[in-house]
Design a protein around this motif. Structure first.
Motif, PDB file in Angstrom:
ATOM      1  N   THR A  55      -5.596  -0.420   8.905  1.00 45.24           N
ATOM      2  CA  THR A  55      -5.136   0.917   8.496  1.00 45.24           C
ATOM      3  C   THR A  55      -5.899   1.999   9.238  1.00 45.24           C
ATOM      4  O   THR A  55      -5.319   3.035   9.613  1.00 45.24           O
ATOM      5  N   THR A  79     -16.125  -2.683   1.739  1.00 41.24           N
ATOM      6  CA  THR A  79     -15.762  -3.526   0.596  1.00 41.24           C
ATOM      7  C   THR A  79     -16.664  -3.260  -0.602  1.00 41.24           C
ATOM      8  O   THR A  79     -16.396  -3.772  -1.684  1.00 41.24           O
ATOM      9  N   ALA A 138     -14.629   2.345   6.442  1.00 39.87           N
ATOM     10  CA  ALA A 138     -14.063   1.199   5.723  1.00 39.87           C
ATOM     11  C   ALA A 138     -15.207   0.431   5.075  1.00 39.87           C
ATOM     12  O   ALA A 138     -16.265   0.244   5.694  1.00 39.87           O
ATOM     13  N   GLN A 178       0.842  -1.201   0.000  1.00 41.83           N
ATOM     14  CA  GLN A 178       0.000   0.000   0.000  1.00 41.83           C
ATOM     15  C   GLN A 178       0.877   1.252   0.000  1.00 41.83           C
ATOM     16  O   GLN A 178       0.647   2.193   0.752  1.00 41.83           O
ATOM     17  N   ASP A 193     -16.858   0.512  10.355  1.00 44.60           N
ATOM     18  CA  ASP A 193     -16.521  -0.596   9.461  1.00 44.60           C
ATOM     19  C   ASP A 193     -17.768  -1.030   8.680  1.00 44.60           C
ATOM     20  O   ASP A 193     -18.873  -1.008   9.207  1.00 44.60           O
ATOM     21  N   LYS A 227      -8.028  -2.870   5.724  1.00 46.23           N
ATOM     22  CA  LYS A 227      -8.795  -1.635   5.863  1.00 46.23           C
ATOM     23  C   LYS A 227      -8.962  -1.248   7.339  1.00 46.23           C
ATOM     24  O   LYS A 227      -8.658  -0.113   7.728  1.00 46.23           O
ATOM     25  N   THR A 228      -9.440  -2.180   8.163  1.00 44.49           N
ATOM     26  CA  THR A 228      -9.638  -1.872   9.584  1.00 44.49           C
ATOM     27  C   THR A 228      -8.306  -1.638  10.281  1.00 44.49           C
ATOM     28  O   THR A 228      -8.190  -0.739  11.140  1.00 44.49           O
ATOM     29  N   LEU A 280     -11.797   4.071   3.299  1.00 43.81           N
ATOM     30  CA  LEU A 280     -10.873   3.044   2.827  1.00 43.81           C
ATOM     31  C   LEU A 280     -11.682   1.932   2.177  1.00 43.81           C
ATOM     32  O   LEU A 280     -12.632   1.414   2.778  1.00 43.81           O
ATOM     33  N   THR A 281     -11.313   1.569   0.962  1.00 42.85           N
ATOM     34  CA  THR A 281     -12.034   0.533   0.242  1.00 42.85           C
ATOM     35  C   THR A 281     -11.054  -0.480  -0.327  1.00 42.85           C
ATOM     36  O   THR A 281      -9.886  -0.154  -0.588  1.00 42.85           O
ATOM     37  N   ASP A 290      -8.017   3.621  -2.116  1.00 40.10           N
ATOM     38  CA  ASP A 290      -8.286   2.279  -2.617  1.00 40.10           C
ATOM     39  C   ASP A 290      -7.104   1.378  -2.287  1.00 40.10           C
ATOM     40  O   ASP A 290      -6.031   1.517  -2.873  1.00 40.10           O
ATOM     41  N   LEU A 291      -7.303   0.488  -1.342  1.00 41.08           N
ATOM     42  CA  LEU A 291      -6.237  -0.425  -0.939  1.00 41.08           C
ATOM     43  C   LEU A 291      -6.148  -1.570  -1.955  1.00 41.08           C
ATOM     44  O   LEU A 291      -7.149  -2.253  -2.222  1.00 41.08           O
TER      45      LEU A 291
END
Length: 631
Positions: free
Chosen positions: A75, A184, A182, A42, A153, A72-73, A64-65, A201-202
């Motif tokens: 980060t 998905t 966060a 990342q 989340d 994500k969590t 964060l996606t 975008d991770l």
């Protein structure tokens, strides 16, 4: 606790079991990143956050996606720790991403128990009342930390009313509050929320980087793992670090010792990679018997037929990529046999065979998944690939029918005892392949070129003579002969003739004519007559178009026919009837010949009452008095 707990040897004892179970943590939690330096794959996000912290341009909200397991969590917690990083001596008073030691709030934040860092699962707290509690509590200053941070989340699970209730607070939060979301499913988040957040975008973690990460963790855990096992785990994780660590944890428990590649295959239900490549090679050779035997052997060892076809499709994709970009074979996540044999296949197989094999496998995977007998469906897919993957493409069939080629076709024959299993599937480059004619009854895989020499036509042929066309009607007829309906229609509908002579045409264009019509006519006429033509647009009015002349003649015919007494009588008998078309009819013999006439000389049609022969042109129309009374 028994005295066995004080033993210093590595051998575990029963009395120590409860202690070991309570202190054990899975690898995904034990090696969860605690700083930005621990995050892998990342770099773009870390660079952006680092620059924002250094320049004090920290936004009020982040989102964060990415797919599951990319961090994500984790980060979000690292961001909360960086926002509130503070050493016991008070030397750091601003947010920073450089956190060399555990700060005052770090341990509590990473363990999700800090009073000023509120984590909320939006999947279970998705109502407007939950968001109203955030709006009410955000007005109060943090208790001990620098910022009050809200981590939501799976934020896409919030209801529409909850999103609307959050909008105002999210756009203008208090200076001491920050939001970190966060998700998905970024597409399910309203655009009004996205526009108020800084989005990251991770990415999926590269397989090679994931293998290195797994090797580092295995060395820390003092676990012996084969390199091929790392590659299998990284491939199955599909870029998810958490999934990779969970699979590694499962493989360690499954192997109960050194982790071998075979253990990972059995655990995941995968086929042996080398055996999948052997199956691929048998298919490319057209050896159906060996391919079916290999599939059956893998099925007997526990491999799922759908998984075998999926592995075949993955290897086909890999060979295709190596054929286009050879550097793809240097991926460290690949095993040596896959790398070496993939390069060999890429050199020998044509792009046509690879693309067709991919398409057939892609369709076959869905068939196997829906079939009641997956093994039988998978076998039929392999049979189709072996017998059909080397059929010619439509463009090759068209080119094989072209008579203007300089190389004659090579006639081939098929021996009666030949079989598709013995035909090689490795093709030469397309430019060197001779054209092939086959009979419909002979299997294509068994064809072998005969000893007839290739007949070459003379390279220079005499040019055909020029065609003389001096009449405009002849140009229209020439367009019809060449089957160019567009040019024929344009000459009849969009062109007024001014003057026509051989090699020169002067016209006046209608408004409906295309802008490129003049150039198109000159080019077409030059090709058809083998001489140069000049098409000129004249200022003269010219003659009416052919279409308008035909319409005028048709209208004149209708007017003349309408004056006929018989037609007038028919129109009077059927009110509202119209004359749609006038066609020239042929003379029709009466049912019986008049006395004295022979069959060789048919009788003349009987004239009408007015002395005309109109009844012969319309034999199906009788006199008015002979009409059916019921009409």
């Amino acid at each position: 606790m028994s005295d066995a707990t004080n033993q210093s040897g590595p051998t575990p004892v029963l009395g120590d079991r409860s202690s070991r179970d309570s202190s054990y943590r899975v690898l995904a939690r034990k090696y969860r990143p605690a700083t930005f330096d621990d995050l892998i794959g990342q770099d773009a996000m870390v660079r952006t956050v680092s620059n924002a912290f250094e320049t004090a341009r920290i936004p009020q909200a982040w989102i964060l996606t990415g797919v599951r397991g990319v961090g994500k969590t984790t980060t979000a917690r690292i961001l909360a720790r960086a926002l509130n990083y503070e050493l016991p001596d008070g030397s750091i008073t601003v947010p920073t991403i450089k956190m060399p030691a555990i700060g005052v709030h770090c341990q509590a934040i990473m363990e999700s128990r800090h009073i000023d860092v509120i984590e909320m699962d939006a999947a279970s707290h998705n109502g407007v009342d939950d968001v109203r509690q955030i709006n009410d509590a955000i007005r109060y200053a943090p208790v001990s930390a620098r910022y009050k941070v809200y981590i939501l989340d799976e934020v896409h699970m919030l209801s529409t009313q909850a999103f609307n209730a959050l909008l105002k607070t999210l756009e203008e939060p208090p200076p001491h509050a920050k939001f970190i979301f966060a998700t998905t499913e970024i597409r399910k988040v309203p655009i009004t929320i996205l526009s108020r957040c800084q989005r990251f975008d991770l990415r999926r973690v590269d397989a090679g980087l994931l293998v290195k990460h797994l090797q580092t963790i295995a060395s820390r855990e003092a676990i012996e793992v084969e390199p091929e096992a790392f590659a299998l785990i990284a491939r199955a994780a599909e870029g998810s670090v958490r999934d990779a660590l969970s699979l590694l944890d499962q493989a360690i428990a499954h192997a109960a010792g050194p982790v071998r590649a075979e253990d990972v295959r059995q655990m995941l239900g995968l086929a042996d990679r080398a055996r999948v490549i052997d199956l691929f090679e048998a298919l490319m050779r057209g050896d159906v018997a060996s391919a079916l035997a290999e599939l059956r052997a893998q099925y007997d060892t526990g491999a799922d037929p759908a998984v075998v076809l999926t592995d075949l499709a993955e290897f086909t994709h890999f060979v295709t990529r190596v054929k286009i970009v050879p550097a793809v074979a240097d991926d460290p996540a690949l095993i040596e046999v896959e790398r070496a044999r993939g390069r060999a296949f890429a050199e020998k197989l044509s792009m046509r065979v690879l693309s067709r094999t991919w398409q057939m496998l892609l369709k076959g995977i869905a068939e196997v998944a829906a079939a009641g007998r997956p093994l039988a469906a998978a076998e039929m897919v392999l049979v189709r690939i072996a017998y059909s993957a080397d059929l010619p493409t439509p463009d090759e069939v068209i080119r094989s029918l072209d008579d203007n080629t300089t190389v004659a076709r090579v006639r081939v024959s098929a021996p009666a005892h030949a079989s598709a299993a013995s035909a090689p599937r490795f093709e030469a480059p397309r430019a060197e392949a001779p054209r092939v004619e086959t009979s419909r009854g002979a299997p294509r895989a068994a064809l072998a070129p005969s000893t007839e020499p290739i007949a070459r036509l003379p390279e220079t042929q005499p040019s055909p003579p020029a065609l003389v066309v001096a009449r405009f009607e002849d140009l229209i007829a020439l367009a019809a002969e060449k089957r160019d309906l567009a040019v024929k229609l344009a000459l009849e509908r969009d062109v007024r003739l001014v003057r026509c002579e051989d090699g020169r045409l002067e016209i006046r264009l209608e408004r409906s004519a295309a802008k490129t019509l003049v150039n198109d006519l000159a080019r077409k006429f030059s090709q058809w007559t083998n001489r140069r033509w000049m098409v000129v647009v004249s200022a003269e009015a010219g003659q009416p178009t052919i279409r308008s002349q035909d319409d005028a003649r048709q209208a004149e015919l209708k007017t003349g026919v309408r004056a006929e007494p018989l037609v007038q009588a028919v129109l009077a008998r059927f009110p509202g009837a119209e004359i749609v078309d006038v066609r020239k009819g042929a003379a029709v013999l009466p049912p019986e010949l008049p006395p004295g006439d022979s069959e060789d000389e048919p009788a003349e049609p009987a004239p009408n009452d007015d002395g005309s022969a109109f009844g012969a042109q319309f034999p199906h129309i009788g006199p008015p008095d002979e009409a059916d009374d019921d009409l």
